[in-house]
Write an enzyme that holds these catalytic residues in place. Structure first.
Site, PDB file in Angstrom:
ATOM      1  N   LYS A 216      40.263  76.838  32.672  1.00  0.00           N
ATOM      2  CA  LYS A 216      40.130  75.338  31.956  1.00  0.00           C
ATOM      3  C   LYS A 216      41.618  75.202  31.502  1.00  0.00           C
ATOM      4  O   LYS A 216      41.932  73.935  31.604  1.00  0.00           O
ATOM      5  CB  LYS A 216      39.092  75.084  31.109  1.00  0.00           C
ATOM      6  CG  LYS A 216      37.814  75.166  31.713  1.00  0.00           C
ATOM      7  CD  LYS A 216      36.858  74.585  30.893  1.00  0.00           C
ATOM      8  CE  LYS A 216      35.626  74.153  31.544  1.00  0.00           C
ATOM      9  NZ  LYS A 216      34.861  75.018  32.143  1.00  0.00           N
TER      10      LYS A 216
ATOM     11  N   GLU B 242      35.650  65.000  26.708  1.00  0.00           N
ATOM     12  CA  GLU B 242      34.167  65.494  26.526  1.00  0.00           C
ATOM     13  C   GLU B 242      33.974  66.759  27.073  1.00  0.00           C
ATOM     14  O   GLU B 242      34.917  67.620  27.515  1.00  0.00           O
ATOM     15  CB  GLU B 242      33.644  64.782  27.743  1.00  0.00           C
ATOM     16  CG  GLU B 242      33.322  65.412  29.222  1.00  0.00           C
ATOM     17  CD  GLU B 242      34.789  65.523  29.826  1.00  0.00           C
ATOM     18  OE1 GLU B 242      35.786  64.796  29.467  1.00  0.00           O
ATOM     19  OE2 GLU B 242      34.980  66.688  30.543  1.00  0.00           O
TER      20      GLU B 242
ATOM     21  N   SER C  69      36.248  83.037  37.558  1.00  0.00           N
ATOM     22  CA  SER C  69      36.852  81.817  36.612  1.00  0.00           C
ATOM     23  C   SER C  69      36.831  82.229  35.076  1.00  0.00           C
ATOM     24  O   SER C  69      37.694  81.426  34.478  1.00  0.00           O
ATOM     25  CB  SER C  69      35.977  80.842  36.998  1.00  0.00           C
ATOM     26  OG  SER C  69      34.704  81.081  36.735  1.00  0.00           O
TER      27      SER C  69
END
Ligand SMILES: *Cc1c(COP(=O)(O)O)cnc(C)c1O
Length: 400
Positions: A95, A117, A384
């Protein structure tokens, strides 16, 4: 097939075939236009690229290694399994690639207030980290239900200097937090930048976030050519909103011999409300400003979702994935909660790597796939994120 792959973004910017677009209220059209213009300008600016590359290298920890999971390969029998180690990045997941990119863009645009968000809190934490580093203020919308479930990430965001706004509407989860962030943006557009967490939402977000995440595939393609002397037979990644998967797929789109597999959350079952697999179990529809596949009921109401992995728990999916599925360029499959837990245990014990539960979905499918391939083949899996954030959930399940 080749022609399809080449015309893959379709003719209009922001459209992937019929998917994507800008299904938003009139008031958002101007801010989206300004964002697109700024992104087009800075994404081609060598000094912006250089500055971002610097942050990615020295702050986030790029490039991440490619790791041959030799023990897992031996255990499964079949194709060699390579892991792209996004779990080693600052914050523990891919991220940060996106939040650094967008936070730097916001700064160049002269915006000082960043809103975001978050569902499980991972994107909120990555936003808070990037904003602190770049000297920007961060405010994060989070469903109050999610705040209860993910207390540690709420503390993390606060410690990093971010403000967390509880969202009490709807199911008090991610989709409601996105609605609330969009509402804030419309109201405070002058000074505010909306930092979206995946390849979803109205144009230009799906394209911009994909570009920021495509560093994963660019590195991995070079690394596997060097390690293996050839391209992999398959690339496997989990799909929530779809950013880590599109990020690793993108460098292989034109390599038509490389099969691409996106793994959605199969949850308990494929019955309504029991999974988070819009491409496998949903229908076309509009959600959060984009035309895509959505989990919805007969009346078109968005369905509740379920997955052991909070990061995959979203009723929609990035429009480019909808396009790749319909074109037949990528395949989308599901892995259940149970199978993901098994894969978590296997990878932890055989390789000493605890995957995030999201990434465990990709590991599980890769193990199945490896068995069906020859030992001369290889599979590239995007790991990930790391599983430290999930140990409590896993401990509960393993104890049973
Ligand atoms: C958030 C998250 C995902 C899901 O998001 P995508 O946009 O689909 O990549 C997957 N893995 C990890 C570790 C995450 O934190």
């Amino acid at each position: 097939m080749k022609k399809h792959a080449e015309s893959r973004t379709g003719s209009k910017p922001g459209k992937f075939g019929k998917y994507g677009g800008q299904y938003v209220p009139e008031t958002l059209m101007e801010p989206l236009r300004a964002l697109e213009e700024a992104y087009n300008k800075f994404s081609h600016d060598p000094s912006f690229k250089k500055e971002l590359a610097g942050w990615l290298d020295t702050f986030a920890g790029r490039p991440t290694p490619l790791y041959l999971a030799a023990n897992l390969t031996r255990h499964v029998g079949g194709a060699r399994i390579y892991l792209k180690r996004e779990d080693l990045l600052h914050g523990g997941a891919h991220k940060i690639n996106n939040t650094l990119g967008q936070a730097l863009l916001a700064k160049k645009m002269g915006k000082r207030r960043i809103i975001a968000e978050t569902g499980a809190g991972q994107h909120g934490v990555a936003t808070a980290m990037a904003c602190a580093a770049l000297g920007l203020g961060a405010e994060v919308y989070m469903g109050s239900e999610d705040m209860d479930r993910q207390k540690l990430n709420v503390y993390r965001m606060k410690m990093l200097g971010a403000k967390v706004h509880p969202v009490e509407s709807g199911s008090r989860t991610l989709k409601d937090a996105i609605n609330e962030a969009l509402r804030d943006w419309v109201t405070n557009v002058q000074e505010t930048y909306y930092l979206l967490g995946s390849v979803v939402g109205p144009h230009p977000y799906p394209t911009m976030v994909r570009d920021f995440q495509s560093v994963i595939g660019k590195e991995a393609r070079k690394q596997i050519l060097q390690a293996d002397g050839k391209l992999p037979k398959a690339v496997v990644a989990c799909v929530g909103g779809g950013s880590n998967s599109i990020g690793i797929f993108h460098s292989f789109l034109h390599d038509l011999d490389v099969n691409l597999y996106g793994v959605e959350a199969g949850g308990e079952s494929l019955s309504p409300g029991q999974n988070a697999a819009p491409l496998v179990a949903g229908r076309e529809g509009v959600l959060h400003g984009m035309m895509t596949y959505v989990l919805q009921d007969e009346a078109g109401q968005v369905q509740t979702t379920r997955s052991i992995s909070a990061g995959l728990d979203y009723p929609g999916v990035g429009p480019e994935h909808a396009f790749l599925m319909n074109e037949g360029r990528a395949k989308y499959v599901t892995v259940s909660d149970e199978e993901a837990l098994d894969a978590f245990k296997t990878l932890s014990q055989l390789e000493g790597i605890m995957p995030a539960l999201e990434s465990a979905h990709a590991i599980s499918y890769a193990m199945k796939l490896a068995k069906s391939l020859a030992t001369k083949d290889s599979i590239l899996v995007n790991l990930s994120g790391r599983g430290d954030k999930d140990v409590e959930i896993i401990a509960k399940h393993i104890a049973q």
